[in-house]
Write a protein that holds these residues in place. Sequence first.
Motif, PDB file in Angstrom:
ATOM      1  N   ARG A  67       0.836  -1.199   0.000  1.00 23.38           N
ATOM      2  CA  ARG A  67       0.000   0.000   0.000  1.00 23.38           C
ATOM      3  C   ARG A  67       0.871   1.250   0.000  1.00 23.38           C
ATOM      4  N   PHE A  68       0.646   2.125  -0.977  1.00 29.34           N
ATOM      5  CA  PHE A  68       1.410   3.367  -1.071  1.00 29.34           C
ATOM      6  C   PHE A  68       0.461   4.548  -1.192  1.00 29.34           C
ATOM      7  N   ASP A  69       0.913   5.685  -0.645  1.00 32.11           N
ATOM      8  CA  ASP A  69       0.133   6.917  -0.776  1.00 32.11           C
ATOM      9  C   ASP A  69       0.331   7.554  -2.146  1.00 32.11           C
ATOM     10  N   LEU A  70       1.463   7.229  -2.792  1.00 34.25           N
ATOM     11  CA  LEU A  70       1.754   7.758  -4.124  1.00 34.25           C
ATOM     12  C   LEU A  70       2.776   6.847  -4.778  1.00 34.25           C
ATOM     13  N   VAL A  71       2.593   6.597  -6.070  1.00 39.97           N
ATOM     14  CA  VAL A  71       3.585   5.867  -6.861  1.00 39.97           C
ATOM     15  C   VAL A  71       4.070   6.799  -7.966  1.00 39.97           C
ATOM     16  N   VAL A  72       5.384   7.023  -8.012  1.00 41.66           N
ATOM     17  CA  VAL A  72       6.002   7.868  -9.033  1.00 41.66           C
ATOM     18  C   VAL A  72       6.626   6.974 -10.091  1.00 41.66           C
ATOM     19  N   VAL A  73       6.258   7.190 -11.341  1.00 41.05           N
ATOM     20  CA  VAL A  73       6.866   6.477 -12.468  1.00 41.05           C
ATOM     21  C   VAL A  73       7.893   7.416 -13.084  1.00 41.05           C
ATOM     22  N   ALA A  74       9.171   7.073 -12.953  1.00 40.78           N
ATOM     23  CA  ALA A  74      10.242   7.983 -13.365  1.00 40.78           C
ATOM     24  C   ALA A  74      11.252   7.268 -14.254  1.00 40.78           C
ATOM     25  N   VAL A  75      10.748   6.553 -15.243  1.00 35.80           N
ATOM     26  CA  VAL A  75      11.621   5.938 -16.235  1.00 35.80           C
ATOM     27  C   VAL A  75      11.470   6.691 -17.550  1.00 35.80           C
ATOM     28  N   PRO A  94      -2.801   6.813  -6.148  1.00 33.81           N
ATOM     29  CA  PRO A  94      -2.455   7.912  -7.060  1.00 33.81           C
ATOM     30  C   PRO A  94      -1.107   7.671  -7.748  1.00 33.81           C
ATOM     31  N   LEU A  95      -1.004   8.132  -8.979  1.00 34.33           N
ATOM     32  CA  LEU A  95       0.208   7.972  -9.782  1.00 34.33           C
ATOM     33  C   LEU A  95       0.714   9.334 -10.244  1.00 34.33           C
ATOM     34  N   LEU A  96       2.026   9.502 -10.224  1.00 32.94           N
ATOM     35  CA  LEU A  96       2.671  10.670 -10.823  1.00 32.94           C
ATOM     36  C   LEU A  96       3.642  10.156 -11.869  1.00 32.94           C
ATOM     37  N   VAL A  97       3.435  10.550 -13.120  1.00 32.87           N
ATOM     38  CA  VAL A  97       4.304  10.123 -14.216  1.00 32.87           C
ATOM     39  C   VAL A  97       5.226  11.280 -14.561  1.00 32.87           C
ATOM     40  N   VAL A  98       6.497  11.141 -14.194  1.00 35.61           N
ATOM     41  CA  VAL A  98       7.465  12.196 -14.477  1.00 35.61           C
ATOM     42  C   VAL A  98       7.943  11.993 -15.901  1.00 35.61           C
ATOM     43  N   GLN A  99       7.481  12.864 -16.770  1.00 35.72           N
ATOM     44  CA  GLN A  99       7.556  12.647 -18.217  1.00 35.72           C
ATOM     45  C   GLN A  99       8.627  13.505 -18.861  1.00 35.72           C
TER      46      GLN A  99
END
Length: 329
Positions: A67-75, A94-99
């Motif tokens: 369980r996470f409060d936020l998952v950051v996708v940073a690839v 929630p997801l944050l996609v660092v684009q």
Amino acid sequence: MRLAVIGAGAVGGTIAALAEHAGHDVTIVARGEQRDAIRANGLSLAGAFGHMTGHPHVVDTIGTADRFDLVVVAVKAHQTAAAVAPIELSSTTPLLVVQNGFGGFDAVRDRFPENPAAIGLALFGATIAEPGRIHATYAASLVVGGDRNAVNMTRSILSTQLRVRLTRNPAGAAWTKVLINSVNAMPALTGLSVQRTIAHRGLRRIVTALMREVAQVGYARGEKFADLGAVSARDVRFLSVVPLRWGQLIPLRLAQKMGVVPNYASTLQSIKRGRTTEVDHLSGAIVDAAAEISRTAPINHTVTELIREVARTGEFMTPDEVVDRIPLR
């Protein structure tokens, strides 16, 4: 709060280090030598954000039981689909996609269509000094936009260590970011820093021409560019219509904002590490976007082909060679 970061490269590693330094529980999904180094010695961040070493959890994947409060996708954009394919998440995470470039956010939305998601655009600079050690070359903000829950969670976790700014036009901001990323091209071809390539008159003209072409293609498609860091929507309009000798004020400003610490842009870092570059999602994506409306983007096309050549051969060009191979009108 609990944060997961998928990707322990320069940007993902910086975000993970800053979040752990703020007291959050951080898990990194990593692979290869970066994974092994962080497991053995921790994750170190030095440079513009200060000096810190943390010991985040390092895993090969995460699942619905985590369980996470936020998952950051940073690839990188071209790695996104493969990176998220084995990941399992609750549909409420929630997801944050660092684009960087186009395509990454769409790949995440395809994999997790029900999750609240936002785009993140990193304006700070960082490089991997060696596995497990990241050097921030200059401090700047993380611009986010999209789902309110994802944006608010990003602010809650990161804003004490990083300037998190909101854009109400994430799609337009992504276009402006691709325009800004035109400064990545000349380092990838020459092996030089952004600052040194912008200081070279001939290379600076090419960068300006790349930016102008991005602006012209975007406007022809009806895209609405957004203010982003040192480049405003008015700057983009200016670039799209003025001669190169005036438009070069924009790359000069960007280089000045980076300061004196050499910035070796992300595409160059991939080439030096023997990794596939993201050029098809930057200049290559502009070529594709132009083709969709029956236009051409010849300068971005030539740069894309040359970066592929350098990545394949491992041989950088001199500035004069680059100028000779990218003729401008």
